[in-house]
Design a protein around this motif. Structure first.
Motif, PDB file in Angstrom:
ATOM      1  N   SER A  44      48.928 -21.158  23.520  1.00  8.09           N
ATOM      2  CA  SER A  44      47.705 -20.597  24.107  1.00  8.09           C
ATOM      3  C   SER A  44      47.602 -21.081  25.551  1.00  8.09           C
ATOM      4  O   SER A  44      48.037 -22.181  25.890  1.00  8.09           O
ATOM      5  CB  SER A  44      46.467 -21.029  23.307  1.00  8.09           C
ATOM      6  N   VAL A  45      47.033 -20.244  26.376  1.00 11.69           N
ATOM      7  CA  VAL A  45      46.935 -20.551  27.798  1.00 11.69           C
ATOM      8  C   VAL A  45      45.704 -21.407  28.053  1.00 11.69           C
ATOM      9  O   VAL A  45      44.577 -20.996  27.770  1.00 11.69           O
ATOM     10  CB  VAL A  45      46.885 -19.266  28.635  1.00 11.69           C
ATOM     11  N   VAL A  46      45.917 -22.593  28.558  1.00 14.50           N
ATOM     12  CA  VAL A  46      44.825 -23.507  28.897  1.00 14.50           C
ATOM     13  C   VAL A  46      44.362 -23.283  30.338  1.00 14.50           C
ATOM     14  O   VAL A  46      43.178 -23.355  30.649  1.00 14.50           O
ATOM     15  CB  VAL A  46      45.278 -24.975  28.701  1.00 14.50           C
ATOM     16  N   LYS A  47      45.316 -23.008  31.220  1.00 13.45           N
ATOM     17  CA  LYS A  47      45.004 -22.749  32.619  1.00 13.45           C
ATOM     18  C   LYS A  47      45.882 -21.616  33.121  1.00 13.45           C
ATOM     19  O   LYS A  47      47.092 -21.627  32.918  1.00 13.45           O
ATOM     20  CB  LYS A  47      45.218 -24.003  33.475  1.00 13.45           C
ATOM     21  N   THR A  48      45.239 -20.638  33.779  1.00 16.43           N
ATOM     22  CA  THR A  48      45.952 -19.460  34.264  1.00 16.43           C
ATOM     23  C   THR A  48      46.389 -19.650  35.708  1.00 16.43           C
ATOM     24  O   THR A  48      45.675 -20.262  36.502  1.00 16.43           O
ATOM     25  CB  THR A  48      45.033 -18.220  34.158  1.00 16.43           C
ATOM     26  N   ALA A  49      47.529 -19.091  36.063  1.00 20.87           N
ATOM     27  CA  ALA A  49      48.020 -19.174  37.440  1.00 20.87           C
ATOM     28  C   ALA A  49      47.158 -18.345  38.377  1.00 20.87           C
ATOM     29  O   ALA A  49      46.464 -17.413  37.960  1.00 20.87           O
ATOM     30  CB  ALA A  49      49.468 -18.686  37.501  1.00 20.87           C
ATOM     31  N   SER A  50      47.223 -18.681  39.654  1.00 14.75           N
ATOM     32  CA  SER A  50      46.527 -17.909  40.667  1.00 14.75           C
ATOM     33  C   SER A  50      47.060 -16.483  40.710  1.00 14.75           C
ATOM     34  O   SER A  50      48.229 -16.232  40.435  1.00 14.75           O
ATOM     35  CB  SER A  50      46.726 -18.548  42.048  1.00 14.75           C
ATOM     36  N   PHE A  51      46.200 -15.547  41.062  1.00 14.20           N
ATOM     37  CA  PHE A  51      46.531 -14.131  41.230  1.00 14.20           C
ATOM     38  C   PHE A  51      46.868 -13.436  39.916  1.00 14.20           C
ATOM     39  O   PHE A  51      47.490 -12.377  39.931  1.00 14.20           O
ATOM     40  CB  PHE A  51      47.695 -13.931  42.216  1.00 14.20           C
TER      41      PHE A  51
END
Length: 417
Positions: A247-254
Motif C-alpha cells: 500500500s502506498v504510504v506516501k505518493t511521489a510529486s506530480f
C-alpha cells in the motif's frame, strides 16, 4: 510552452506625477496630445522553416515596414530563438543575451540589433545580408521570434550579461513592398529532423512484512533532441503500478492515483536532452504475494520522434523476506487517493528550462509540470520581455499529472510591450 504577452507598465513615479490637475488638462485638450505622425513598425517576411538538419545553418531575411505616417529615426529588430538554435555570427550593431527560463517560457537566446537609420512611411526594408542561425545537435521543435520597435529593448534581468557582436554590422536597405507583415511581433516555427529516446527505469524492492520501503523509479530523455511541446501536443505521462501486496504510504510529486496505478506528470526540464524526473514513493509491505511485480511505463500517445519502444516499460520487483503466509494475487491497496503536488523548481541551466539551458519550470526560473491528463503548450508565447518579447520571472509548477495548477509569479522589470 506558451509565453504569455507582457505589457510595459508605467512607473510609479510617472503615475504619481499625473495627478488630478493633469487629468483635467488632458480631458480639456485631448487633441494637443494626439500624435498624427507616429511611426507604426511591422516585421515579417519569414515563413515556417522545416527539414533542418542538426549542425546546419539557415538564413533569416526579415522585412521591416513603416505603416504609420511619420518616420522612425532609428529601429531595433530582435531575433530570439529557443534552446535548439544558436546564432552563427553576431553583427557589431547587435548585442546578445541568454535568458533563463521562467514563467511558461523556455530558455532563449536573443540578439537585439539597432539600425541608426530612418525608416520612412510606406517603405519596406530588409537587411543587406541575412541573419544566419545554426541548428544544434539537440534541435527538434524550436521557434524563432522576430520583433521590431522604435525603442531599444533593455536587457532582461533574468538573463546573462549582454555581449556585443563582432561581425560586420547589418544595414537596412529598401526592398520592393510585399511580405512585410502586419505585426510588431511574429513567431516562426523551426522544425529539425531529429529523434529523442524516452526511457523509464524500474526498481527492485526488498523488505519484511510490515516494513515501509522506498520505491524510486525514473523517466529519462536520452536525446539527442530536446522536446518542446507545442500547442495541441498530447504530453507524455508515466504510469506507475506498485507491486501487489503493498500500500502506498506516501505518493511521489506530480502523481495521482487512478485505480491501482498512479499517473505522473513531470517538470519541463525533464524533456531536455539528458533530462530526467525521479518519482519516489513510500510503500508498506502488507502481505506476501507470489510473483508480485509492479511496473513503470510511458503513456501510449503517439511519439513518432521516439522510434525505440523497447525501453518504454520496466518492472518493479518485490522480494518479501521473513515468515508469513502467501496471499492471493490481487492488486495493491490504495494509499493516498490523490498525489502530492509538490516538487522543487529546476535550476537555470543543464536540464531545466525551456528556450535554452534548462531551468525550472515551464519551463523557467521556476518549475512547471507536463504530462498526466493535461496538455501543455509549445511555443514561445505571444509577446514578451526584452529578449524574446517574452516575460517576467517566476516559479510555475503545473502538476498536470495531479490535475493541480500552482503558479507563483515574480514580475520582472523589463518588458517589451
Amino acid at each position: 510552452m506558451p509565453m504569455p504577452p507582457h505589457h510595459r507598465r508605467a512607473s510609479r513615479a510617472a503615475v504619481a506625477a499625473l495627478g488630478a490637475a493633469g487629468l483635467i488638462a488632458l480631458a480639456a485638450a485631448p487633441a494637443a496630445f494626439a500624435d498624427d505622425t507616429a511611426p507604426e513598425l511591422t516585421v515579417g517576411g519569414v515563413k515556417p522553416i522545416s527539414g533542418v538538419k542538426p549542425g546546419s545553418t539557415f538564413d533569416v531575411s526579415a522585412t521591416v515596414a513603416n505603416k504609420g505616417t511619420g518616420a522612425a529615426e532609428k529601429v531595433w529588430v530582435t531575433y530570439a530563438v529557443t534552446r535548439g538554435l544558436d546564432f552563427a555570427e553576431v553583427p557589431s550593431n547587435c548585442w546578445t543575451q541568454r535568458v533563463r527560463p521562467y514563467d511558461e517560457m523556455p530558455e532563449r537566446l536573443t540578439a537585439v540589433c539597432g539600425f541608426d537609420q530612418a525608416v520612412e512611411p510606406g517603405v519596406a526594408y530588409t537587411t543587406d545580408r541575412p541573419f544566419r542561425v545554426t541548428a544544434l545537435d539537440r534541435a527538434f521543435h524550436d521557434e524563432l521570434r522576430l520583433r521590431v520597435g522604435a525603442d531599444e529593448p533593455g536587457p532582461d534581468d533574468n538573463g546573462s550579461e549582454p555581449v556585443t557582436g563582432t561581425a560586420p554590422a547589418l544595414k537596412l536597405v529598401e526592398r520592393q513592398a510585399g511580405g512585410e507583415g502586419t505585426k510588431q511581433v511574429v513567431d516562426v516555427p523551426v522544425t529539425s529532423v531529429n529523434t529523442a529516446d524516452y526511457q523509464v527505469t524500474g526498481a527492485a524492492l526488498k523488505g519484511r512484512l510490515g516494513d515501509t520501503v522506498p520505491m524510486k523509479v525514473e523517466f529519462h530523455n536520452a536525446g539527442p533532441a530536446w522536446i518542446m511541446p507545442r500547442l495541441g501536443d498530447q504530453p507524455v505521462s508515466v504510469v506507475i503500478t506498485p507491486p501487489a501486496g503493498t500500500s502506498v504510504v506516501k505518493t511521489a510529486s506530480f502523481c495521482r492515483a487512478q485505480g491501482q496505478a498512479y499517473h505522473c506528470g513531470m517538470r519541463a526540464p525533464a524533456l531536455n536532452e539528458d533530462g530526467q524526473e525521479t518519482y519516489t514513493f513510500q510503500l508498506k509491505i502488507d502481505k506476501r504475494v507470489a510473483h508480485a511485480n509492479g511496473s513503470v511505463a510511458l503513456s501510449t500517445e503517439a511519439r513518432p520522434f521516439d522510434p525505440d519502444k523497447t525501453n518504454d516499460r520496466a518492472d518493479i520487483t518485490l522480494d518479501v523476506t521473513g515468515g508469513g503466509s502467501t496471499g492471493s494475487t490481487g492488486g495493491s491497496s490504495e494509499g493516498s487517493s490523490s498525489g502530492s503536488t509538490g516538487g522543487s523548481g529546476g535550476s537555470a541551466g543543464g536540464s531545466t528550462g525551456g528556450l535554452g539551458g534548462s531551468t525550472g519550470g515551464s519551463i523557467g526560473g521556476g518549475s512547471g509540470s507536463i504530462g498526466g491528463s493535461s496538455s501543455t503548450g509549445g511555443s514561445l508565447a505571444a509577446t514578451g520581455s526584452s529578449a524574446l518579447p517574452v516575460t517576467g520571472v517566476a516559479v510555475a509548477a503545473v502538476v498536470t499529472g495531479a490535475g493541480t495548477l500552482i503558479v507563483v509569479r515574480r514580475r520582472r522589470g523589463q518588458h517589451l510591450n
